[in-house]
Design an enzyme around this catalytic site. Sequence first.
Site, PDB file in Angstrom:
ATOM      1  N   ARG A  36       5.355  13.991  -3.911  1.00 21.10           N
ATOM      2  CA  ARG A  36       6.771  14.056  -3.506  1.00 21.10           C
ATOM      3  C   ARG A  36       7.394  15.419  -3.803  1.00 21.10           C
ATOM      4  NH1 ARG A  36       8.629   7.867  -4.923  1.00 21.10           N
ATOM      5  NH2 ARG A  36       8.257   7.109  -2.817  1.00 21.10           N
ATOM      6  N   LYS A 198       5.572  -9.134   0.253  1.00 16.75           N
ATOM      7  CA  LYS A 198       6.904  -9.547   0.712  1.00 16.75           C
ATOM      8  C   LYS A 198       6.946  -9.765   2.219  1.00 16.75           C
ATOM      9  CE  LYS A 198       9.047  -6.108  -1.445  1.00 16.75           C
ATOM     10  NZ  LYS A 198       8.184  -5.481  -2.369  1.00 16.75           N
ATOM     11  N   GLY A 357       3.761   2.661  -0.909  1.00 19.92           N
ATOM     12  CA  GLY A 357       2.956   3.171  -2.014  1.00 19.92           C
ATOM     13  C   GLY A 357       1.544   2.630  -2.044  1.00 19.92           C
ATOM     14  N   GLY A 380       9.978   1.693   1.436  1.00 23.52           N
ATOM     15  CA  GLY A 380      11.107   0.842   1.814  1.00 23.52           C
ATOM     16  C   GLY A 380      11.913   1.458   2.946  1.00 23.52           C
TER      17      GLY A 380
HETATM   18  P1  AMP Z   1       4.471  -5.233  -0.868  1.00 18.15           P
HETATM   19  O1  AMP Z   1       5.325  -4.505  -1.879  1.00 18.15           O
HETATM   20  O2  AMP Z   1       5.192  -6.354  -0.201  1.00 18.15           O
HETATM   21  O3  AMP Z   1       3.839  -4.280   0.122  1.00 18.15           O
HETATM   22  O4  AMP Z   1       3.297  -5.905  -1.689  1.00 18.15           O
HETATM   23  C1  AMP Z   1       2.273  -5.186  -2.327  1.00 18.15           C
HETATM   24  C2  AMP Z   1       1.507  -6.121  -3.236  1.00 18.15           C
HETATM   25  O5  AMP Z   1       0.999  -7.206  -2.479  1.00 18.15           O
HETATM   26  C3  AMP Z   1       0.328  -5.511  -3.921  1.00 18.15           C
HETATM   27  O6  AMP Z   1       0.602  -5.375  -5.289  1.00 18.15           O
HETATM   28  C4  AMP Z   1      -0.817  -6.498  -3.693  1.00 18.15           C
HETATM   29  O7  AMP Z   1      -1.549  -6.804  -4.851  1.00 18.15           O
HETATM   30  C5  AMP Z   1      -0.081  -7.727  -3.221  1.00 18.15           C
HETATM   31  N1  AMP Z   1      -0.928  -8.577  -2.379  1.00 18.15           N
HETATM   32  C6  AMP Z   1      -1.622  -8.220  -1.304  1.00 18.15           C
HETATM   33  N2  AMP Z   1      -2.338  -9.269  -0.833  1.00 18.15           N
HETATM   34  C7  AMP Z   1      -2.088 -10.306  -1.638  1.00 18.15           C
HETATM   35  C8  AMP Z   1      -2.541 -11.647  -1.673  1.00 18.15           C
HETATM   36  N3  AMP Z   1      -3.413 -12.118  -0.773  1.00 18.15           N
HETATM   37  N4  AMP Z   1      -2.066 -12.463  -2.639  1.00 18.15           N
HETATM   38  C9  AMP Z   1      -1.180 -11.983  -3.546  1.00 18.15           C
HETATM   39  N5  AMP Z   1      -0.721 -10.713  -3.569  1.00 18.15           N
HETATM   40  C10 AMP Z   1      -1.167  -9.882  -2.627  1.00 18.15           C
END
Ligand code: AMP
Length: 413
Positions: A36, A198, A357, A380
Amino acid sequence: MDRLVLDDLELKGKRVLTRVDFNTPIADGKVADDTRIQAALPTIKKVTGEGGRLILMSHLGRPKGEVNEKFSLQPVAARLGELLGSGVKMAPDCIGENVEKLVADLADGDVLLLENTRFHKGETANDDEFAQQLAEHGEVYVDDAFGAVHRAHASTVGVTKHIKECAAGYLLQEEVRNLTRLLEEPEKPYVVILGGAKVSDKLKVIRNLVTKVSSILIGGGMSYTFLKASGAKVGDSLLDDERVAMAGNALLVAKNPHPHKRFDFVLPLDHIAAKAGDHSQFRVNESVEIPAGWQGVDIGPRTVASFMEKIHDASSVFWNGPMGIFENDNFAKGTTDIALAVARATERGAFTVVGGGDSIAAIEKAGVKEQISHVSTGGGASLEFMAGIDLPGIAALSKAKKKAPPAKEAVAE
Ligand code: AMP
């Protein structure tokens, strides 16, 4: 963009208050990843090169309105100084008499980094008095913090009410240019890959892109909400119960034969599943259905193959979010394979954008970061941009100057 830009500003001898995104990981008192900082260098060098007096401000982490040494920007000042090959002055705070004195003492071309704006509660509250105190440091304002433009905070929005000329820096312009290409004129086939945990923020992206995309590939934790909506059993996998109905609507839109909304919604066909509560036990779950007591933790080999086929043919790709719990090496293969496939698509001439990230960590781990067309510095912010949301930090900048009409050609008498 329809906003004032850095090149529109008179910089020589001016105090140029610049919001950057120096929210970098710090380990053992040192910057652990300077991506960054590097990304802000073109704007920094432009201001100093033109003889501007640069006052940089940023947040780092979440100190929640209190001074906390752990979140000091001091290590960033040290790293920035190394990158610039000249000293960067570090202020003890971002407002107050001591800081005002440091600002007043700046010479043309000097760089001063203010201490973490989030050491004050007024930052995230967008408190007007705090914003005014920040604004007093600058005669002109530049926002180059793409990673923070989706937040209406004092340093991104509040300050703009107190400074006449507020312009977009080079990084912000580049982010907007690249993401706009994927919103307004994406070359088809256009493949959007969404993953991570999410669902809510990504549902908005899906809604905004349905008339533009060729395929939407869904992996990671969010895919189980969609699979549940499609009627599949998802065992103990991550689930956003409240959004199953909305996910079902998105699937229906994909099936709708409306000519402008024809796109493929590709969900996982198989998984890597781990025992709930004991991730040391895991196996390939060949069916789309996951039994009770098991959790989907990565996409399976048939899913990887089906996603790769789509990515192979793509001319444009947007990717945000990992395909599994990739922090655990046992569940990282799906994400790594997608990273490699996106890099290969770029080599074949596709325009590829990766944001978030975790996805960036994945392309770095796979050693293909340099092969991606554009790596967004704001996870985001890039998602909100792709969702078509007006980002407050951009909306707050001054309107672009109207171009003067071309001078009338002298008519020969
Ligand atoms: P996000 O901030 O929504 O992009 O989520 C990122 C996080 O999603 C990472 O820390 C991953 O470990 C988690 N993640 C990805 N796939 C899975 C899954 N199948 N079950 C639970 N967590 C997950």
